[in-house]
Design an enzyme around this catalytic site. Sequence first.
Site, PDB file in Angstrom:
ATOM      1  N   THR A  71     -28.430  -6.227 -41.775  1.00 38.43           N
ATOM      2  CA  THR A  71     -27.935  -6.859 -40.670  1.00 38.43           C
ATOM      3  C   THR A  71     -28.849  -5.947 -38.903  1.00 38.43           C
ATOM      4  O   THR A  71     -29.394  -6.617 -38.126  1.00 38.43           O
ATOM      5  CB  THR A  71     -26.459  -7.646 -40.262  1.00 38.43           C
ATOM      6  N   ASN A 125     -27.040  -1.079 -42.539  1.00 38.06           N
ATOM      7  CA  ASN A 125     -26.034  -1.027 -42.227  1.00 38.06           C
ATOM      8  C   ASN A 125     -25.323   0.453 -42.210  1.00 38.06           C
ATOM      9  O   ASN A 125     -23.848   0.262 -41.786  1.00 38.06           O
ATOM     10  CB  ASN A 125     -24.899  -2.237 -43.017  1.00 38.06           C
ATOM     11  N   TYR A 153     -18.409  -6.054 -28.341  1.00 34.40           N
ATOM     12  CA  TYR A 153     -18.642  -7.164 -29.569  1.00 34.40           C
ATOM     13  C   TYR A 153     -16.949  -7.474 -30.737  1.00 34.40           C
ATOM     14  O   TYR A 153     -16.048  -7.069 -30.385  1.00 34.40           O
ATOM     15  CB  TYR A 153     -19.251  -7.073 -30.914  1.00 34.40           C
ATOM     16  N   HIS A 155     -21.401 -15.398 -47.079  1.00 30.84           N
ATOM     17  CA  HIS A 155     -21.470 -14.159 -47.639  1.00 30.84           C
ATOM     18  C   HIS A 155     -19.784 -15.116 -48.522  1.00 30.84           C
ATOM     19  O   HIS A 155     -19.837 -14.901 -49.893  1.00 30.84           O
ATOM     20  CB  HIS A 155     -20.957 -13.217 -46.872  1.00 30.84           C
ATOM     21  N   ASP A 162     -31.439 -12.451 -38.360  1.00 32.46           N
ATOM     22  CA  ASP A 162     -32.081 -11.564 -39.163  1.00 32.46           C
ATOM     23  C   ASP A 162     -32.377 -11.244 -40.829  1.00 32.46           C
ATOM     24  O   ASP A 162     -33.033 -10.453 -40.920  1.00 32.46           O
ATOM     25  CB  ASP A 162     -30.903 -10.554 -38.766  1.00 32.46           C
ATOM     26  N   HIS A 163     -31.903 -12.795 -41.736  1.00 31.52           N
ATOM     27  CA  HIS A 163     -32.151 -12.893 -42.971  1.00 31.52           C
ATOM     28  C   HIS A 163     -31.510 -13.620 -43.529  1.00 31.52           C
ATOM     29  O   HIS A 163     -31.177 -14.979 -42.607  1.00 31.52           O
ATOM     30  CB  HIS A 163     -32.082 -11.326 -43.315  1.00 31.52           C
ATOM     31  N   HIS A 209     -27.287 -10.874 -48.959  1.00 33.16           N
ATOM     32  CA  HIS A 209     -29.052  -9.839 -48.247  1.00 33.16           C
ATOM     33  C   HIS A 209     -28.466  -8.901 -48.501  1.00 33.16           C
ATOM     34  O   HIS A 209     -27.899  -8.277 -48.501  1.00 33.16           O
ATOM     35  CB  HIS A 209     -29.228 -11.142 -46.715  1.00 33.16           C
TER      36      HIS A 209
END
Length: 417
Positions: free
Chosen positions: A84, A105, A171, A211, A252-253, A354
């Site tokens: 991410t 990450n 966030y 996930h 992103d993926h 991922h």
Amino acid sequence: MKSVRFLPALAASLALGLLSACAHVAAGPVPVAAAIEERAPVTILVSIDGFRPDYLDRGLTPNLNALAAGGVKAAMRPSFPSKTFPNHYAIVTGLRPDRNGIVGNKMEDPRRPGVTFTLGDAKQALDPFWWDEAEPIWVTAGAQGVRTATLFWPGSEVAIHGRRPDDWWRYDENIPNSQRVDAVIDWLRRPAAKRPRLLTLYFDTVDTAGHAYGPAAAETDGAIAEVDRRIGDLVANLAAIGQPANIVVVSDHGMAATSDDRVIRIDRIVDPATIRLVADGPYAAIDPVAGSDARLAGELLKPHDHMQCWRKSEIPARFHFGANPRVPAYLCLADPGWLIFAAQPAWPAKGGNHGYDSDAPDMRATFIAAGPGIGGRGTLPVFDNVDVYPLLARLAGIRPRETDGDPATLAGIVAGR
């Protein structure tokens, strides 16, 4: 403003300015005070974390599909590692992780022995030290007088090169997607002098469901449908305020299904006392304990089922990864769907993950672009996600910095090129 569900194609035309960049004014005399403002287009970069391109084919995404029908779409190749933070930063800097500095990450830097960057450690995640190896587009835009706003994006809370976006939120995963859309619309209600011209919007719920339950699960389908409704809200509310927008949707993926039966125990291959495991999961990032490098190399670099390991200097060139000092000495990459652990994992392996080979089909990311600045139509060939940066800069009227991306890749989709 109360959200309006987007269904008809006309709403997309009004919001995006596909037919005209001007707001419509009612026929007949209109008092000056009641005249509708003619707004310049803005650029909105939307990330749907973990959204695979094939999710568009499940019959759950009428709003995203309508955007794609009015512009272009593609399956996009993420940068390696397909995680991410590295990929969100690659998209907004135009630099792959090896050059933008966010190599995972979870990562370490030899200049800060004993310190680990992780998503859950705000002290490190908000420290400019980790981010200053590159310059995200909102910093470049701000320096050139373009006002920006970020409704979540990795790095946007940090004073990178001493600058944050003009407007940003800390966030919080608990803020619902509908509120995130409303915040973007509220920013665009401002007078022109205070109105952002380049904005980001981030949705994490598809990735979270992928996930926990896997990419094929009903719960993931529910998250896909809910985010699509929010895209509809965004388009409809842009139409309601007469705001033309270039909307660039990315992920992103992708996401690969994982299982408790597909686990590689690295501690059964090497003596755990000889390694420092910086990261695990789809790949393992490993540093040797002092004096154990030769032994570790002999154990790691031989063939293994469902896993391949390299010294960082020998990572295949197509990954564009391994030169940054933050990349540990050894990288072990699992086959898609397999996971690498150094002990019994504390969380279930079953679900999705991922971080695999960025060329693996399940790791493909999504790209959609539509709006008055997008003249192309149809489906594009697969391209690298760093190619998005030059497009964003062009749409927002920003002079881009040096990039790993190829400006020619998406130049052909720009209107009036």
